[in-house]
Motif scaffolding. Structure first.
Motif, mmCIF file in Angstrom:
data_model
loop_
_atom_site.group_PDB
_atom_site.id
_atom_site.type_symbol
_atom_site.label_atom_id
_atom_site.label_comp_id
_atom_site.label_asym_id
_atom_site.label_seq_id
_atom_site.Cartn_x
_atom_site.Cartn_y
_atom_site.Cartn_z
ATOM 1 N N GLY A 1 0.917 -1.181 0.155
ATOM 2 C CA GLY A 1 -0.220 -0.013 0.029
ATOM 3 C C GLY A 1 0.789 1.225 0.103
ATOM 4 N N GLU B 1 -0.307 8.058 3.430
ATOM 5 C CA GLU B 1 0.627 6.982 3.267
ATOM 6 C C GLU B 1 0.074 5.869 4.199
ATOM 7 O OE1 GLU B 1 4.920 7.454 1.345
ATOM 8 O OE2 GLU B 1 4.826 7.448 3.203
ATOM 9 N N VAL C 1 -3.402 4.424 3.649
ATOM 10 C CA VAL C 1 -3.520 3.399 2.616
ATOM 11 C C VAL C 1 -2.632 2.124 2.933
ATOM 12 C CG1 VAL C 1 -2.746 2.774 0.196
ATOM 13 C CG2 VAL C 1 -3.518 5.146 0.823
ATOM 14 N N GLY C 2 -2.009 2.199 3.683
ATOM 15 C CA GLY C 2 -0.930 1.128 4.027
ATOM 16 C C GLY C 2 -1.711 0.199 5.349
ATOM 17 N N THR D 1 -5.419 0.648 6.204
ATOM 18 C CA THR D 1 -6.721 0.415 6.047
ATOM 19 C C THR D 1 -6.851 -1.072 5.897
ATOM 20 O OG1 THR D 1 -7.194 2.741 5.206
ATOM 21 C CG2 THR D 1 -8.971 1.001 4.758
ATOM 22 N N PRO D 2 -6.110 -1.770 4.808
ATOM 23 C CA PRO D 2 -6.410 -3.252 4.297
ATOM 24 C C PRO D 2 -6.412 -4.007 5.613
ATOM 25 C CG PRO D 2 -5.193 -2.250 2.745
ATOM 26 C CD PRO D 2 -5.168 -1.185 3.964
ATOM 27 N N THR E 1 1.173 4.090 -2.987
ATOM 28 C CA THR E 1 1.017 5.721 -2.874
ATOM 29 C C THR E 1 2.138 6.323 -2.989
ATOM 30 O OG1 THR E 1 -0.425 4.760 -0.709
ATOM 31 C CG2 THR E 1 0.139 7.150 -0.777
#
Length: 300
Positions: free
Chosen positions: A123, A166, A169-170, A172-173, A127
């Motif tokens: 992620g 950053e 995005v990294g 959240t999953p 980004t």
């Protein structure tokens, strides 16, 4: 330096940080130790990085402050605090995310941390790549590329808006998968250690691992000041995604100096902390922030 200590530092520093510091962090997190022990471990890692950079520097001049040490310390404090906060709010976010997640909580703790690192690497790397391609993201990311010397604290010299994007995005999953707080804490320490190593002024070597791990030998090419050339080696932990995106580049004969770093078209980029926070919000200049390519090249 003696012939004994030189090889010890050159070949032992990276394993000490990657395996020793991260390994200790994993043990502490798995045991449920208070979070301040992980913070103490990070402070130790920063101290060791400063010592090693002075014992075996890549460039002697990069160990001398250019009036940037206070600014970089402010960036480090703010951005590391954001990382710690993101770990702290995981239970709150988990409470509002529907479902129980599918996190493999019964797997060995070290395997869970490695899974978290791989997800974060994917992620954050994408980004980072997008930040060089999308104008609004580049404006915030440009703060990081204004550096004119390469040393450990550069890793967290980021605009807090870009740092937040950053991390979102990294992480959240991982939240959707149901990552436990101790695993997230160990991963956060690994991120900080990686940034120290990736921007280190220490002349350490990792042999053929330099083609796979996103460490300082390869990351220096990412900070070349001219447009196009620095658009390589985006990886945070690994260079796997760079190989797949065809953005990997390395030239074993290349040596770097201060003249190679920064942004060619913006030599007057703000150097103080508050000015750097304000810079992305100023009107867009017609010229590219990354400058023009000179008559040099980087071998793929």
């Amino acid at each position: 330096m003696s012939t004994f200590f030189a090889p010890l530092v050159r070949y032992g520093y990276a394993p000490f940080m990657l395996l020793g510091v991260n390994g200790t962090g994993i043990v502490l997190a798995a045991a449920g130790a208070p979070k301040f022990w992980l913070l103490a471990l990070l402070i130790l890692a920063i101290a060791v990085s400063f010592v090693v950079e002075r014992v075996l520097p890549y460039q002697d001049s990069w160990n001398t402050s250019q009036g940037d040490l206070g600014r970089d310390t402010a960036h480090t404090f703010v951005n590391e605090t954001l990382i710690l906060v993101s770990v702290g709010v995981i239970p709150l976010l988990a409470a509002v995310i529907p479902g129980d997640g599918i996190w493999p909580g019964d797997w060995p703790f070290v395997v869970q941390v490695l899974i978290a690192i791989l997800f974060a690497d994917f992620g954050i790397t994408l980004t980072h790549y997008a930040s060089h391609k999308i104008g609004v993201l580049w404006r915030f990311h440009a703060v990081h590329h204004s550096v004119t010397r390469f040393y450990g604290l550069n890793g967290l010299m980021k605009h807090p808006v870009h740092q937040t994007v950053e991390m979102a995005v990294g992480v959240t999953p991982l939240l959707l998968l149901g990552i436990p707080v101790p695993v997230a804490a160990a991963m956060s320490l690994a991120v900080a250690v990686q940034l120290l190593l990736q921007h280190s002024n220490a002349d350490y070597h990792v042999g053929p691992f330099k083609y796979v791990l996103a460490l300082n030998e390869g990351h220096r090419f990412h900070h070349l000041k001219w447009a196009g050339i620095g658009d390589v080696n985006f990886g945070l932990f690994t260079l796997i995604w760079d190989h797949l995106l065809r953005t990997y580049s390395y030239d074993p004969g290349r040596r770097f100096t201060t003249a190679d770093l920064g942004m060619a078209a913006k030599p007057d980029y703000p150097v103080t902390y508050l000015a750097q926070l304000a810079e992305p919000f100023k009107p867009v200049a017609p010229q590219s922030a990354r400058g023009t390519r000179p008559s040099t090249s980087v071998k793929p």
